[in-house]
Motif scaffolding. Structure first.
Motif, mmCIF file in Angstrom:
data_model
loop_
_atom_site.group_PDB
_atom_site.id
_atom_site.type_symbol
_atom_site.label_atom_id
_atom_site.label_comp_id
_atom_site.label_asym_id
_atom_site.label_seq_id
_atom_site.Cartn_x
_atom_site.Cartn_y
_atom_site.Cartn_z
ATOM 1 N N ALA A 153 46.661 30.456 99.203
ATOM 2 C CA ALA A 153 47.228 31.764 99.547
ATOM 3 C C ALA A 153 48.528 31.605 100.333
ATOM 4 O O ALA A 153 49.507 32.327 100.096
ATOM 5 N N LEU A 154 48.558 30.660 101.257
ATOM 6 C CA LEU A 154 49.761 30.411 102.041
ATOM 7 C C LEU A 154 50.902 29.941 101.139
ATOM 8 O O LEU A 154 52.061 30.350 101.320
ATOM 9 N N GLY A 155 50.569 29.094 100.171
ATOM 10 C CA GLY A 155 51.583 28.620 99.234
ATOM 11 C C GLY A 155 52.123 29.729 98.348
ATOM 12 O O GLY A 155 53.317 29.757 98.032
ATOM 13 N N VAL A 156 51.247 30.644 97.936
ATOM 14 C CA VAL A 156 51.681 31.787 97.120
ATOM 15 C C VAL A 156 52.620 32.683 97.924
ATOM 16 O O VAL A 156 53.677 33.104 97.426
ATOM 17 N N LEU A 174 62.908 30.001 91.174
ATOM 18 C CA LEU A 174 62.271 29.336 92.312
ATOM 19 C C LEU A 174 62.322 27.820 92.187
ATOM 20 O O LEU A 174 62.675 27.113 93.150
ATOM 21 N N ILE A 175 61.987 27.301 91.015
ATOM 22 C CA ILE A 175 61.925 25.850 90.830
ATOM 23 C C ILE A 175 63.301 25.221 91.028
ATOM 24 O O ILE A 175 63.441 24.195 91.715
ATOM 25 N N GLN A 176 64.320 25.809 90.428
ATOM 26 C CA GLN A 176 65.669 25.259 90.568
ATOM 27 C C GLN A 176 66.129 25.298 92.012
ATOM 28 O O GLN A 176 66.789 24.375 92.494
ATOM 29 N N TYR A 177 65.753 26.355 92.721
ATOM 30 C CA TYR A 177 66.147 26.445 94.124
ATOM 31 C C TYR A 177 65.498 25.327 94.940
ATOM 32 O O TYR A 177 66.154 24.718 95.802
ATOM 33 N N VAL A 178 64.222 25.052 94.676
ATOM 34 C CA VAL A 178 63.526 23.979 95.397
ATOM 35 C C VAL A 178 64.124 22.618 95.045
ATOM 36 O O VAL A 178 64.249 21.743 95.908
ATOM 37 N N ILE A 179 64.534 22.450 93.783
ATOM 38 C CA ILE A 179 65.175 21.197 93.375
ATOM 39 C C ILE A 179 66.487 20.990 94.128
ATOM 40 O O ILE A 179 66.775 19.895 94.628
ATOM 41 N N ASP A 180 67.259 22.049 94.266
ATOM 42 C CA ASP A 180 68.558 21.961 94.929
ATOM 43 C C ASP A 180 68.451 21.979 96.451
ATOM 44 O O ASP A 180 69.377 21.519 97.142
ATOM 45 N N PRO A 182 65.704 20.758 99.000
ATOM 46 C CA PRO A 182 64.421 20.097 99.254
ATOM 47 C C PRO A 182 63.619 20.667 100.421
ATOM 48 O O PRO A 182 62.376 20.612 100.397
ATOM 49 N N LEU A 183 64.288 21.227 101.430
ATOM 50 C CA LEU A 183 63.549 21.781 102.565
ATOM 51 C C LEU A 183 62.636 22.938 102.168
ATOM 52 O O LEU A 183 61.697 23.272 102.894
ATOM 53 N N ALA A 184 62.897 23.528 100.995
ATOM 54 C CA ALA A 184 62.042 24.630 100.519
ATOM 55 C C ALA A 184 60.644 24.152 100.160
ATOM 56 O O ALA A 184 59.735 24.971 99.990
ATOM 57 N N VAL A 185 60.464 22.819 100.080
ATOM 58 C CA VAL A 185 59.124 22.271 99.828
ATOM 59 C C VAL A 185 58.153 22.719 100.912
ATOM 60 O O VAL A 185 56.951 22.902 100.659
ATOM 61 N N TRP A 186 58.656 22.920 102.142
ATOM 62 C CA TRP A 186 57.786 23.385 103.229
ATOM 63 C C TRP A 186 57.131 24.720 102.893
ATOM 64 O O TRP A 186 56.006 24.984 103.318
ATOM 65 N N PHE A 187 57.810 25.549 102.117
ATOM 66 C CA PHE A 187 57.290 26.891 101.822
ATOM 67 C C PHE A 187 56.293 26.889 100.659
ATOM 68 O O PHE A 187 55.315 27.637 100.673
ATOM 69 N N ILE A 188 56.558 26.060 99.650
ATOM 70 C CA ILE A 188 55.663 26.033 98.487
ATOM 71 C C ILE A 188 54.611 24.931 98.614
ATOM 72 O O ILE A 188 53.629 24.923 97.869
ATOM 73 N N LEU A 222 56.241 15.119 96.274
ATOM 74 C CA LEU A 222 56.789 16.210 97.078
ATOM 75 C C LEU A 222 57.442 15.693 98.360
ATOM 76 O O LEU A 222 58.512 16.170 98.758
ATOM 77 N N LEU A 223 56.800 14.731 99.013
ATOM 78 C CA LEU A 223 57.375 14.175 100.234
ATOM 79 C C LEU A 223 58.651 13.386 99.936
ATOM 80 O O LEU A 223 59.601 13.392 100.728
#
Length: 295
Positions: A153-156, A174-180, A182-188, A222-223
């Motif tokens: 739920a937190l990941g969603v 969303l995916i492209q943004y996370v690729i560009d 990396p700090l967005a990994v904390w959110f997903i 992911l890390l």
């Protein structure tokens, strides 16, 4: 044994059977967990691989498995839940593989363009399939199940917030943004942490190699992306391995007996009882054990 009971879905050995010419009683007592049926009229009784197969007059055969707290059987609702659980995993795996395949396709190909235009859709479908499986998963320790569901739920929520607040204003999916970024990994990340927990449970309980390897590949990938310590070649290798193992993992779920994903149903039935009934049941089981020792 105790740790195995807490974490895994198992079906222990069959209990003692007492029978006469027309009736069967499962010892220590079928009534303990099937209160509406004190005895079962049978025409056929077979013991095979730790189970009791009973056939009632005018009815189809039914198999009883001996659990820690008494006999249990698989009913239609159990079958439906297991099929939905496995279907959720297949949905998650298929969505992930299709979305991730864009990383291996030629940059300007038609198929690659179609996939990239629908990455958010694949992500949503995959997250939904995973959520369905986590809702239906059978884990004896309720707190662990709730933790996995909370991570999902937190990941969603994090994914939705990242998309609406960051990716969409930037004109990215969303995916492209996370690729560009990396700090967005904390959110997903919590969403994938819940997936890691699920495959860890499957690997621990059933000794599945692909599940065990996925337990390490998912957080490592992911890390590696989050920290920037992993080059693109290594990330592509891990991503390809993740895709292949996820397909094997989801597909092999349908080769397992239904009862495997149910686990020891008597444990769940016991946990749902009020405390006074739990105490009475434990006393009854202890008395039955004492009676057996006397015999």
């Amino acid at each position: 044994m105790a740790s195995r009971v807490l974490s895994c879905a198992t079906a222990p050995m069959v209990s003692r059977v007492l029978s006469d010419s027309s009736r069967m009683t499962c010892y220590p007592s079928l009534q303990l967990l099937l209160s509406s049926t004190s005895t079962v009229t049978v025409t056929k009784l077979r013991l095979r691989n730790g189970s009791i197969k009973c056939k009632a007059l005018g009815e189809s055969s039914q198999t009883f498995y001996q659990g820690i707290y008494g006999p249990w059987t698989v009913d239609s609702s159990d079958v439906r839940e297991v099929i939905l659980y496995r279907s959720g995993l297949v949905t998650a795996a298929a969505s992930f593989v299709v979305a991730a395949s864009s990383a291996f396709l030629p940059e300007n190909s038609l198929l690659s363009d179609i996939i990239k235009q629908n990455l958010d859709l694949f992500y949503t479908i995959g997250a939904g399939g995973l959520g369905l499986s986590l809702f239906l998963i059978h884990i004896y320790v309720t707190e662990i199940k709730r933790t996995l569901q909370a991570l999902w739920a937190l990941g969603v929520v994090g994914s939705l917030a990242t998309y609406t607040s960051l990716a969409q204003p930037a004109g990215d999916n969303l995916i492209q943004y996370v690729i560009d970024n990396p700090l967005a990994v904390w959110f997903i990340g919590p969403l994938f942490a819940s997936l890691t927990g699920l495959v860890f449970k499957e690997g621990l309980c059933y000794g599945k190699l692909e599940a065990g390897v996925l337990t390490f590949i998912i957080p490592t990938f992911l890390l590696g992306h989050l920290t920037g310590l992993m080059d693109d070649g290594v990330k592509l290798t891990l991503l390809g391995s993740w895709m292949a193992l996820f397909v094997i993992f989801a597909g092999r779920k349908f080769t397992q007996p239904i009862k495997d994903d149910i686990g020891d149903k008597s444990v769940f039935m016991f946990n749902s009882l009020p405390e006074d009934e739990k105490k009475a049941l434990l006393e009854k089981l202890e008395q039955n054990k004492f009676d057996q020792n006397l015999e």
